[in-house]
Scaffold this motif. Structure first.
Motif, PDB file in Angstrom:
ATOM      1  N   ASN B 317      -2.486  -7.040  -3.426  1.00  0.00           N
ATOM      2  CA  ASN B 317      -1.292  -6.185  -3.445  1.00  0.00           C
ATOM      3  C   ASN B 317      -0.372  -6.499  -2.270  1.00  0.00           C
ATOM      4  O   ASN B 317       0.854  -6.564  -2.421  1.00  0.00           O
ATOM      5  N   LEU B 318      -0.973  -6.683  -1.105  1.00  0.00           N
ATOM      6  CA  LEU B 318      -0.161  -6.978   0.083  1.00  0.00           C
ATOM      7  C   LEU B 318       0.542  -8.322  -0.050  1.00  0.00           C
ATOM      8  O   LEU B 318       1.684  -8.483   0.397  1.00  0.00           O
ATOM      9  N   ASN B 320       1.590  -9.641  -2.899  1.00  0.00           N
ATOM     10  CA  ASN B 320       2.711  -9.416  -3.813  1.00  0.00           C
ATOM     11  C   ASN B 320       3.874  -8.700  -3.124  1.00  0.00           C
ATOM     12  O   ASN B 320       5.028  -8.977  -3.405  1.00  0.00           O
ATOM     13  N   LEU B 321       3.547  -7.793  -2.246  1.00  0.00           N
ATOM     14  CA  LEU B 321       4.602  -7.020  -1.594  1.00  0.00           C
ATOM     15  C   LEU B 321       5.252  -7.769  -0.444  1.00  0.00           C
ATOM     16  O   LEU B 321       6.459  -7.657  -0.222  1.00  0.00           O
ATOM     17  N   PHE B 322       4.441  -8.510   0.327  1.00  0.00           N
ATOM     18  CA  PHE B 322       4.950  -9.053   1.590  1.00  0.00           C
ATOM     19  C   PHE B 322       5.062 -10.574   1.616  1.00  0.00           C
ATOM     20  O   PHE B 322       5.663 -11.107   2.532  1.00  0.00           O
ATOM     21  N   ASN B 323       4.442 -11.258   0.672  1.00  0.00           N
ATOM     22  CA  ASN B 323       4.456 -12.726   0.694  1.00  0.00           C
ATOM     23  C   ASN B 323       4.190 -13.227   2.120  1.00  0.00           C
ATOM     24  O   ASN B 323       4.969 -13.965   2.706  1.00  0.00           O
ATOM     25  N   PRO B 324       3.060 -12.811   2.705  1.00  0.00           N
ATOM     26  CA  PRO B 324       2.804 -13.147   4.115  1.00  0.00           C
ATOM     27  C   PRO B 324       2.371 -14.597   4.296  1.00  0.00           C
ATOM     28  O   PRO B 324       1.827 -15.203   3.370  1.00  0.00           O
ATOM     29  N   ALA B 356       3.667 -15.863  -4.567  1.00  0.00           N
ATOM     30  CA  ALA B 356       3.511 -14.929  -3.452  1.00  0.00           C
ATOM     31  C   ALA B 356       2.253 -15.226  -2.633  1.00  0.00           C
ATOM     32  O   ALA B 356       2.103 -14.734  -1.520  1.00  0.00           O
TER      33      ALA B 356
END
Lengths: 402, 402
Positions: B317-318, B320-324, B356
């Motif tokens: 999930n992280l 997908n949200l942040f593309n870190p 992502a």
């Protein structure tokens, strides 16, 4: 050299204030830009000579004495072409400074696939016509496009367009070539652009931390952190629609996963929950569920409540992660959010930490379905706003290009 | 006036480069700061006179000819006091420029509650002793503290400390008062500070987009977006431990919700999954599960796999949200991550969009349990790094304050 840069920067900043504010007084410009009145007047004079702004009396002040002049964007001189490739339609518009849509063309697009060639052909035809009908002395200063998929920053390559089945398609380059205006096309993801547009001209004006959820077939996201769009390491952040909320019992998602937020709250999930037949889809079908619920239809209400519960879990998670000042529901979520607001709020209360949610405002999009187009127009204006006089000097009038 | 500001800024920036780099050549400083060599030399001379840096020959260059000098931080002159209120211990340290821990005190702290008074008493006593034992001409230039809870930005108020049951406790102000050094105490959330420390001196050096997960009783988070800690609208973002991953079948969470990431992957979840009795808890108990799994114990391995699956959903999930660019596992997650890496990676592959996740690196913390303390030290140094000479001029030597 440094002086010249500062001046160019100031001209651009002033134009940006007027472009976004619509009507700004000299005093306000002076305060916001921290420049003295004579410098502001000189900058206004330059932009007025260039035909980009005009000064006039404010409307309906009704006060005694001589009111001070306001600066407004001039809509006749510079415009951009803005395009929107949405899941169900293709839109093109000619947009003036101030975000005013001067003219637009729209076509329904079949859901079942369409190749790059066909989409670009329709858009380029629209674009050439809009351009051809512009006044002879108007200048097309940029082109922006919104696309319902993941876009590679820099070159407008569609990395993944789940809806059209596009993978690595050179959309921006191809549209630029077919338009034949000698201008590059800046492309952005529709939800990213919707978020920026809502922050610049919509429900989220002046919010530095906001989340925009864009519903269509799925759910896209644009997340503004500290005033800037979250892009991540390679430009593919914000994919909140693919946050897994229902890992073990979830509906299949177009991305190949299960239980993603968009699988649980997207168009098909809603229509299935409301017992609508599989042949029905699209904005109208979604709106019909919302309308039926409004009229008291229990099945439609129950469907909204069920979907609202999943949406609430997603928004609660986003509150915990981002502590946003505002969450905006756009696209088709704008139609259905009012009927599920109670579920969403209950989930936020149950699942988000008090400090992370205590100040968040939940709003529907102020720009509606045009948020994405408005964001595309802003992409098109970015060059002009960086260096207004330089861009004008380098741009030939429309009459010379036909 | 403007000149003076530029100079102050340059002195601070140079000191920051040396403080974070440990050893930097004149040439590198000149390149990074885009200043010519003579300006760099003048800045180095000022900082050398102030006793904050020294120039010396690089160690072990082994090249012929005269090697060029490098600039290093001087550890004898300026230091900060850094404090760490972790779930199971209280730590205090005297930390020099360059992040070098000169001296430290540590106490185990009982799990079952402790009031503000008691915690501050222990820390202040440690702090005064560390300060008292510093060389007479050393200067204490700042105080920073890490706390395992939600901290109000600005004044170090603990808004919510789930572990100690603290709500709205004036921790920073009270610690400052009891230390009696006349210095304010800057307080940050432990996972936020861990993230910053890992980015500045640890696994994530030079990453502009990274996510740090800090395991203790629960799971805290620090998220760096575009080089800056995500703080949200009022400073309470990053609460990734309270992202709901298991909404309908989830374990109860300390926050009052169910199925939060920390409820599914926190200490109790792991120890329960491994069949450990309820009396066992803490770092050692967690490490014992990891060790048993390493030795081939099936129950411990199965527990890690199960927990790893939930952790993987959260990390997907992280992504997908942040593309870190990087995800770092710190605190107790550093002990157990290696035994669950396969599950985490499988979940990311299944649940995160390719674009992502394709470049994300997964790493364990390089600073270990000291990441939070290191982050607290950086908080303490922030004033000095903003205006080194100004802060020194305003600071009385330790000998004068005893």
């Amino acid at each position: 050299m440094v002086q010249e840069e500062i001046r160019r920067n100031n001209v651009g900043t002033l134009l940006r204030h007027v472009h976004l504010g619509g009507s700004v007084s000299r005093t306000a410009l002076s305060e916001r830009m921290r420049l003295n009145r004579s410098t502001i007047m000189a900058l206004i004079a330059e932009l007025t000579r260039a035909g980009l702004v005009r000064e006039e009396l404010p409307q309906g002040t009704g006060r005694a004495g001589r009111p001070s002049l306001v600066v407004r964007p001039e809509s006749g001189r510079a415009y951009v072409l803005a395009f929107d490739v949405a899941v169900d339609r293709l839109v093109a518009a000619r947009v003036a400074l101030g975000g005013i849509v001067l003219d637009r063309r729209e076509a329904v697009r079949p859901r079942a696939g369409a190749d790059l060639d066909r989409v670009v052909e329709v858009l380029a035809e629209f674009g050439r016509r809009l351009h051809g009908e512009a006044p002879p002395d108007a200048l097309c200063v940029g082109v922006g496009a919104s696309y319902c998929g993941m876009i590679r920053p820099g070159d407008g390559m569609v990395r993944f367009g789940p809806d059209l089945g596009w993978v690595d398609q050179a959309f921006g380059a191809e549209l630029g070539r077919r338009l034949g205006l000698g201008l590059p096309v800046s492309v952005g993801n529709e939800a990213h652009l919707g978020a920026l547009a809502e922050q610049q001209r919509g429900a989220g004006a002046n919010f530095q931390n906001l989340i925009y959820l864009h519903g269509d077939v799925g759910v896209g996201g644009g997340i503004i952190v500290g005033g800037k769009l979250l892009d991540g390491d390679s430009g593919y952040g914000c994919e909140l629609g693919h946050m897994v909320v229902n890992p073990y019992d979830g509906r299949p998602c177009g991305c190949g996963s299960h239980g993603c937020l968009e699988a649980e709250v997207g168009e098909r999930a809603l229509l299935d929950a409301a017992g609508r037949p599989a042949e029905l889809f699209g904005r109208d079908a979604v709106r019909a569920v919302a309308d039926d619920a409004d009229r008291g239809d229990p099945a439609a209400q129950e469907a909204l409540h069920r979907i609202g519960d999943w949406l609430g879990i997603g928004v609660a998670n986003l509150c915990n992660l981002f502590n946003p000042g505002m969450v905006i529901f756009g696209g088709t979520l704008r139609e259905i959010y009012p009927g599920m607001a109670a579920q969403v709020r209950a989930r936020i209360a149950a699942n988000a930490l008090p400090v992370a949610r205590e100040r968040v405002r939940l709003r529907t999009s102020a720009l509606g379905y045009d948020a994405t187009l408005a964001g595309a127009a802003e992409l098109g204006f970015s060059g002009l706003l960086a260096d207004p006089l330089g861009v004008l000097a380098r741009t030939a009038p429309c009459s010379a290009r036909r």
